[in-house]
Scaffold this motif. Structure first.
Motif, PDB file in Angstrom:
ATOM      1  N   THR A  41       0.545  -1.688   0.119  1.00 16.85           N
ATOM      2  CA  THR A  41       0.216   0.064  -0.351  1.00 16.85           C
ATOM      3  C   THR A  41       1.246   1.120   0.005  1.00 16.85           C
ATOM      4  O   THR A  41       1.732   1.140   0.994  1.00 16.85           O
ATOM      5  N   LYS A  42       0.835   1.985  -1.137  1.00 15.52           N
ATOM      6  CA  LYS A  42       1.478   3.396  -0.886  1.00 15.52           C
ATOM      7  C   LYS A  42       1.304   4.320  -0.102  1.00 15.52           C
ATOM      8  O   LYS A  42       0.006   5.206  -0.327  1.00 15.52           O
ATOM      9  N   LEU A  43       2.584   4.588   0.540  1.00 15.90           N
ATOM     10  CA  LEU A  43       1.911   6.587   1.658  1.00 15.90           C
ATOM     11  C   LEU A  43       3.130   7.035   0.668  1.00 15.90           C
ATOM     12  O   LEU A  43       4.379   6.364   1.219  1.00 15.90           O
ATOM     13  N   SER A  44       2.571   8.426   1.058  1.00 14.24           N
ATOM     14  CA  SER A  44       3.877   8.863  -0.007  1.00 14.24           C
ATOM     15  C   SER A  44       4.047   9.810   1.183  1.00 14.24           C
ATOM     16  O   SER A  44       4.063   9.583   2.512  1.00 14.24           O
ATOM     17  N   MET A  49       4.272  11.920   7.028  1.00 17.73           N
ATOM     18  CA  MET A  49       4.327  12.854   8.072  1.00 17.73           C
ATOM     19  C   MET A  49       3.551  13.088   9.005  1.00 17.73           C
ATOM     20  O   MET A  49       3.117  13.736   9.818  1.00 17.73           O
ATOM     21  N   ARG A  50       2.335  13.224   7.618  1.00 16.80           N
ATOM     22  CA  ARG A  50       1.012  13.467   8.793  1.00 16.80           C
ATOM     23  C   ARG A  50       0.573  12.696   9.748  1.00 16.80           C
ATOM     24  O   ARG A  50       0.345  13.024  10.301  1.00 16.80           O
ATOM     25  N   LYS A  59      -6.639   4.085   8.807  1.00 16.57           N
ATOM     26  CA  LYS A  59      -6.028   3.481   7.290  1.00 16.57           C
ATOM     27  C   LYS A  59      -4.807   3.582   7.325  1.00 16.57           C
ATOM     28  O   LYS A  59      -3.503   2.618   7.647  1.00 16.57           O
ATOM     29  N   GLN A  60      -4.196   4.893   7.250  1.00 15.60           N
ATOM     30  CA  GLN A  60      -2.918   5.038   7.046  1.00 15.60           C
ATOM     31  C   GLN A  60      -1.812   4.753   8.828  1.00 15.60           C
ATOM     32  O   GLN A  60      -0.941   4.263   9.169  1.00 15.60           O
ATOM     33  N   GLU A  61      -3.044   5.098   9.948  1.00 16.00           N
ATOM     34  CA  GLU A  61      -2.171   5.076  10.762  1.00 16.00           C
ATOM     35  C   GLU A  61      -2.018   3.302  11.431  1.00 16.00           C
ATOM     36  O   GLU A  61      -0.985   3.021  11.679  1.00 16.00           O
ATOM     37  N   LEU A  62      -2.974   2.709  11.086  1.00 19.76           N
ATOM     38  CA  LEU A  62      -2.864   1.106  11.333  1.00 19.76           C
ATOM     39  C   LEU A  62      -1.787   0.397  10.239  1.00 19.76           C
ATOM     40  O   LEU A  62      -1.043  -0.091  10.303  1.00 19.76           O
ATOM     41  N   ILE A  63      -2.012   1.344   9.128  1.00 17.74           N
ATOM     42  CA  ILE A  63      -0.434   0.572   7.820  1.00 17.74           C
ATOM     43  C   ILE A  63       1.000   1.055   9.005  1.00 17.74           C
ATOM     44  O   ILE A  63       2.021  -0.014   8.877  1.00 17.74           O
ATOM     45  N   LEU A  64       0.940   1.896   9.274  1.00 20.84           N
ATOM     46  CA  LEU A  64       2.285   2.627   9.380  1.00 20.84           C
ATOM     47  C   LEU A  64       2.670   2.248  10.741  1.00 20.84           C
ATOM     48  O   LEU A  64       3.820   2.125  11.132  1.00 20.84           O
TER      49      LEU A  64
END
Length: 343
Positions: A41-44, A49-50, A59-64
């Motif tokens: 899953t791509k995260l820029s 940073m955000r 979803k981004q918090e879960l992945i990171l």
């Protein structure tokens, strides 16, 4: 005049070694950042940073925070621990080919971990925190066997005998592990196969918490013993003449090496050659003094495992290549090269 020249040369060496350590640390930070941005899953970089500062989606918090960061931290810690273990083993045995994987210490830890996961689930909290302790028991047993079989009264530990004994012990333990896999269920066999390939399988914060206490205790101890390692490199007779209790210090350092290797292997699987490559590259960069050699080895080991794990997640997406396989692709030819150069 001569003494001032020597002092100047020493100062120049220390400055060079310090610069090397800083550069290695910066490379690890760079690889850390790249790894956070890498995955199926791509995260820029901006999204990463955000998310780090609390502005990302669920979803981004879960992945990171739940998938990538624990795995990255484990890679850094495991690389440092295995490289330090290899550096200690090379210093104690005065054997340039010593490595916890080659000598069978990793295999001993793996055998006990494999026995444990064959009968218990690895997702509950208690087994997670037991794994490093169980791995220490296995690696300690393997190290004890190697020490007893390679020690000769009046001669101590002969480097060649230690290497050959370690290879024999590793082969025996690996055979036992293969026999045990025949009795496993398909799910557990898949886990064991992944573990033996050297995958960073313990990729959540519980495994980080389980590993950290061992590193917090053992790493400062090893760094404190840097001067002892310098003296042991002079040979047993010279070290004894300088007032060093050789056998006691050797056993302390071997116990530290076993503890580092066993605890790291319990969460990373059978990653080999890190303890061989890290110290050798560090010795070329900062020289043989362990005050700089130990931290340089740890940084190179961290960088090697982190880069290998990151590449393994990228090359064959959505499948993964275990970090241990990528490290072995580099390490096996390097080991053969060193073997051909060893008298």
């Amino acid at each position: 005049m001569e003494s001032s020249t020597i002092v100047g040369a020493e100062r120049k060496k220390r400055t060079k070694s310090t610069i090397v350590l800083i550069v290695l640390a910066l490379l690890i930070i760079t690889a850390f950042v790249v790894s956070m941005n890498t995955g199926f899953t791509k995260l820029s970089p901006l999204e990463v940073m955000r998310t780090l500062f609390g502005g990302g989606t669920a979803k981004q918090e879960l992945i990171l925070f739940e998938f990538r960061l624990p795995r990255i931290v484990i890679s850094v810690l495991v690389g440092a621990g295995l490289a330090l273990s290899g550096c200690i083993l090379q210093g104690v045995s005065r054997n340039a080919l010593a490595d916890p994987g080659i000598l069978g210490i990793n295999a001993g830890a793996g055998l006990v971990v494999m026995l444990f996961v064959s009968f218990f689930p690895t997702t509950t909290a208690a087994p997670v925190f037991l794994l490093p302790i169980l791995a220490l028991i296995g690696s300690g047993f393997a190290a004890f066997l190697i020490y007893i079989l390679s020690y000769k009264k009046g001669e101590g530990i002969m480097p060649t005998r230690m290497l050959l004994t370690g290879i024999g012990v590793a082969a025996g333990i690996s055979s036992a592990m293969i026999v045990l896999t025949l009795r496993l269920s398909p799910e557990k066999y898949q886990f064991v196969a992944t573990w033996m390939a050297g995958s960073i399988w313990g990729s959540n914060w519980k495994f980080v918490t389980a590993l950290l206490p061992f590193l917090i205790i053992l790493v400062p101890l090893v760094l404190y013993k840097a001067r002892v390692l310098n003296v042991l490199n002079l040979g047993d007779q010279t070290a004894s003449g300088l007032g060093t209790p050789v056998e006691r210090e050797r056993l302390i350092l071997l116990a530290a090496a076993v503890g580092l290797a066993g605890s790291c292997v319990s969460v990373s699987g059978g990653i080999g050659f890190v303890g061989l490559i890290g110290p050798h590259l560090a010795r070329r960069l900062v020289g043989p003094k362990h005050q700089f050699l130990l931290p340089a080895s740890a940084l190179i080991g961290s960088l090697l495992v982190l880069v290998a794990d990151t590449l393994g997640r990228v090359i064959l997406q959505p499948s993964e290549i275990p970090a241990g396989i990528l490290v072995a692709i580099i390490g096996a030819p390097y080991f053969l090269y060193l073997l051909s150069k060893t008298k």
